[in-house]
Write an enzyme that holds these catalytic residues in place. Structure first.
Site, PDB file in Angstrom:
ATOM      1  N   TYR A   7       0.578  -1.233  -0.017  1.00 43.55           N
ATOM      2  CA  TYR A   7       0.186   0.278  -0.032  1.00 43.55           C
ATOM      3  C   TYR A   7       1.022   1.430   0.024  1.00 43.55           C
ATOM      4  O   TYR A   7       2.265   0.945   1.080  1.00 43.55           O
ATOM      5  CB  TYR A   7      -0.854   0.405   0.944  1.00 43.55           C
ATOM      6  CG  TYR A   7      -1.516   1.174   0.908  1.00 43.55           C
ATOM      7  CD1 TYR A   7      -1.713   2.178   2.294  1.00 43.55           C
ATOM      8  CD2 TYR A   7      -2.833   1.271   0.811  1.00 43.55           C
ATOM      9  CE1 TYR A   7      -1.800   3.518   2.995  1.00 43.55           C
ATOM     10  CE2 TYR A   7      -3.678   2.321   0.306  1.00 43.55           C
ATOM     11  CZ  TYR A   7      -3.313   3.397   1.629  1.00 43.55           C
ATOM     12  OH  TYR A   7      -4.317   4.608   1.991  1.00 43.55           O
ATOM     13  N   ASP A  26       9.230   2.989  -0.913  1.00 45.85           N
ATOM     14  CA  ASP A  26       8.044   3.458   0.062  1.00 45.85           C
ATOM     15  C   ASP A  26       8.551   3.391   1.495  1.00 45.85           C
ATOM     16  O   ASP A  26       8.059   1.947   2.289  1.00 45.85           O
ATOM     17  CB  ASP A  26       7.165   2.980   0.182  1.00 45.85           C
ATOM     18  CG  ASP A  26       5.740   3.412   0.018  1.00 45.85           C
ATOM     19  OD1 ASP A  26       4.770   3.425   0.128  1.00 45.85           O
ATOM     20  OD2 ASP A  26       6.144   5.029   1.497  1.00 45.85           O
ATOM     21  N   LYS A  31       4.381   9.738   8.215  1.00 48.01           N
ATOM     22  CA  LYS A  31       4.169   8.979  10.430  1.00 48.01           C
ATOM     23  C   LYS A  31       5.648   9.944  10.755  1.00 48.01           C
ATOM     24  O   LYS A  31       5.341  10.592  11.331  1.00 48.01           O
ATOM     25  CB  LYS A  31       4.721   7.357  10.184  1.00 48.01           C
ATOM     26  CG  LYS A  31       3.446   6.925   8.878  1.00 48.01           C
ATOM     27  CD  LYS A  31       3.060   5.776   8.935  1.00 48.01           C
ATOM     28  CE  LYS A  31       2.837   4.882   7.890  1.00 48.01           C
ATOM     29  NZ  LYS A  31       1.406   5.198   7.940  1.00 48.01           N
TER      30      LYS A  31
HETATM   31  P1  KE4 Z   1      -0.574   9.004   4.519  1.00 46.73           P
HETATM   32  O1  KE4 Z   1      -1.209   8.995   3.144  1.00 46.73           O
HETATM   33  O2  KE4 Z   1      -1.708   7.516   4.598  1.00 46.73           O
HETATM   34  O3  KE4 Z   1      -0.045   9.612   5.424  1.00 46.73           O
HETATM   35  O4  KE4 Z   1       0.536   7.527   4.209  1.00 46.73           O
HETATM   36  C1  KE4 Z   1       0.290   6.670   2.860  1.00 46.73           C
HETATM   37  C2  KE4 Z   1       1.316   5.134   2.966  1.00 46.73           C
HETATM   38  C3  KE4 Z   1       2.085   5.157   2.229  1.00 46.73           C
HETATM   39  N1  KE4 Z   1       3.175   4.186   2.157  1.00 46.73           N
HETATM   40  C4  KE4 Z   1       3.440   3.289   3.301  1.00 46.73           C
HETATM   41  C5  KE4 Z   1       4.137   2.775   3.342  1.00 46.73           C
HETATM   42  C6  KE4 Z   1       2.175   3.105   4.162  1.00 46.73           C
HETATM   43  O5  KE4 Z   1       1.697   2.937   4.878  1.00 46.73           O
HETATM   44  C7  KE4 Z   1       1.015   4.180   4.078  1.00 46.73           C
HETATM   45  C8  KE4 Z   1       0.016   4.919   5.129  1.00 46.73           C
HETATM   46  N2  KE4 Z   1      -0.194   3.684   6.338  1.00 46.73           N
HETATM   47  C9  KE4 Z   1      -1.152   3.347   6.708  1.00 46.73           C
HETATM   48  C10 KE4 Z   1      -1.959   1.833   7.624  1.00 46.73           C
HETATM   49  N3  KE4 Z   1      -1.000   0.716   7.121  1.00 46.73           N
HETATM   50  C11 KE4 Z   1      -2.226   4.290   6.704  1.00 46.73           C
HETATM   51  C12 KE4 Z   1      -3.550   4.240   8.170  1.00 46.73           C
HETATM   52  C13 KE4 Z   1      -4.873   4.883   7.549  1.00 46.73           C
HETATM   53  O6  KE4 Z   1      -4.530   4.318   6.328  1.00 46.73           O
HETATM   54  O7  KE4 Z   1      -5.270   5.463   8.871  1.00 46.73           O
END
Ligand code: KE4
Length: 428
Positions: free
Chosen positions: A144, A239, A267
């Site tokens: 993701y 990523d 994060k």
């Molecule tokens: P955000 O747009 O949610 O800040 O980041 C996206 C993203 C990009 N790349 C990786 C490897 C990520 O894990 C994420 C977001 N992680 C999720 C949890 N697995 C965020 C939690 C959520 O979607 O509320």
């Protein structure tokens, strides 16, 4: 546990926000039941609006590696906020943040701050496409990279949790430019590049996958992707939104000794405030506006309050022994969970990398998406709720990694394992 106030809030929320939440994975859809509402957090603990306390193994999905509401972070945010929340003109903290990231992650010769991991990854892909003149990109099933259109193809995290890995609303013409490969399958990557490697703008990969639960790269796999990208002039994007500053001070690229062309972050670099970043080779980053023609912008990018939270967190993680201590905590937890499950006759396995880990309900060691998705989700669901009732909050999805913070004490971890001894008996 009483959840009356949370229930009232969720009833109101459901009428006003899709699924009652502002991010799908929070809705408990895949584990059932209603989410609790947080009132406050401190150290390793979340406290809900009904006064229940939870040992928290999510930490806001990764940012809270130093623990919730760390005094140094709160002090920095409070101090900086008193001088203004956002200027819309450059401020010194942006320079300090850029100096810090480029120092801690040497592959990042330049960096651009944005406001989320999604912004970071979609900007990195646009840069790779603009710089190479190519349109096709490669991602991996179960990984993701945020909710950018090009990534919502066989995606992990909430998309996988909710069973919509390929989202409606993404134009087929765009989705067709995203090639998805099985993670940890070096032969599949070689075959693709042999077929059309010179048409591929970018490979974007979670160097340690955390969105199909936690899956580590097989030995040599990341090196293989690096070799293929170098050979074909393809931009290799790590990523590290989740792994950055979590699995080592320099991220997964430091842990595995691989130099990507671009990296994305989020994060931890925000310390709980909305922050993302992308960075990498100077010859690539220099093509981003206004120094180059590839456009990307953001009203609140680099705002002082978010920079203050991130910088205070990045200061804390540079303490001597910080990561060795996190690794020991993760091993204490995972070894204890495996022993508790074994004693209860429940087949589980764990994957772990410094301050992140995965718990899988099933006997085999998980290294592929197929293995991760064939685990006992129903068993995990029963375990999740049994732990929640005992004051331990694990990710409300079988397809999310868990996170340890510096605030988790041995007593917290031992209490978690004691709760798991009872919970595994109920999951059996
Ligand atoms: P955000 O747009 O949610 O800040 O980041 C996206 C993203 C990009 N790349 C990786 C490897 C990520 O894990 C994420 C977001 N992680 C999720 C949890 N697995 C965020 C939690 C959520 O979607 O509320």
């Amino acid at each position: 546990m009483n959840h009356a106030i949370s229930h009232d809030l969720f009833t109101r929320a459901i009428a006003l926000m899709p699924g009652g939440v502002n991010s799908p994975v929070r809705a408990f859809k895949s584990v059932g039941g209603d989410p609790f509402f947080a009132a406050r957090a401190e150290g390793a603990y979340l406290f809900d609006v009904d006064g229940n306390r939870y040992i928290d193994y999510i930490g806001s999905w990764g940012p809270m590696i130093a623990g919730h509401a760390h005094p140094a972070v709160i002090e920095a945010v409070t101090r900086v906020a008193a001088d203004g929340l956002s200027f819309g003109v450059p401020n010194a903290l942006e320079v300090t943040m850029a100096e810090t990231i480029t120092r801690l992650v040497p592959s990042c010769e330049m960096v651009r701050m944005v406001n989320s991991g999604t912004e970071a990854t979609l900007s990195a892909i646009r840069l790779a496409r603009g710089a190479t003149g190519r349109n096709r990109m490669v991602k991996f099933e179960g990984c993701y990279h945020g909710h950018g259109d090009s990534f919502l193809v066989k995606a992990g995290s909430g998309a996988l949790t909710l069973g919509v890995p390929d989202s409606p609303g993404v134009p087929k013409a765009l989705a067709d430019l995203t090639i998805t490969l099985p993670y940890n399958d070096a032969d599949a990557a070689s075959a693709l590049f042999a077929d059309c490697g010179d048409e591929i703008a970018a490979v974007i990969v979670e160097p340690i996958a955390g969105n199909m639960n936690c899956v580590l790269p097989n030995p040599g796999y990341l090196e293989h992707l690096r070799m293929l990208c170098t050979r074909h002039g393809t931009v290799l994007i790590f990523d590290e939104v989740m792994t950055g500053f979590r699995v080592a001070l320099g991220g997964a690229q430091a842990r595995y000794g691989i130099t990507p062309d671009l990296s994305t972050f989020g994060k931890i670099i925000g310390g709980g405030m909305p922050v993302g970043a992308y960075g990498g080779r100077r010859d690539l980053m220099a093509q981003i506006a206004p120094s180059g023609p590839i456009y990307q912008a953001g009203t609140l990018s680099g705002n002082p309050v978010a920079m203050a939270a991130g910088l205070a967190t990045l200061e804390l993680i540079q303490a001597p022994g910080f990561y060795e201590s996190l690794e020991a905590k993760t091993n204490r937890l995972c070894d204890g969970l495996e022993a508790a499950a074994r004693d209860a006759g429940v087949a589980v396995s764990t994957n772990r990398s410094c301050a992140m880990y995965g718990l899988f309900f099933g006997a085999e060691k998980v290294s592929t998406f197929a293995q991760a998705t064939s685990c006992d989700v129903a068993g995990f669901r029963r375990f999740f709720h049994a732990m929640l009732k005992r004051g331990v909050y694990f990710a409300p999805s079988a397809f999310e990694a868990g996170f340890i913070s510096a605030a988790h004490s041995d007593a917290d971890i031992d209490a978690t394992i004691a709760a798991a001894r009872e919970a595994f008996c109920m999951a059996a």
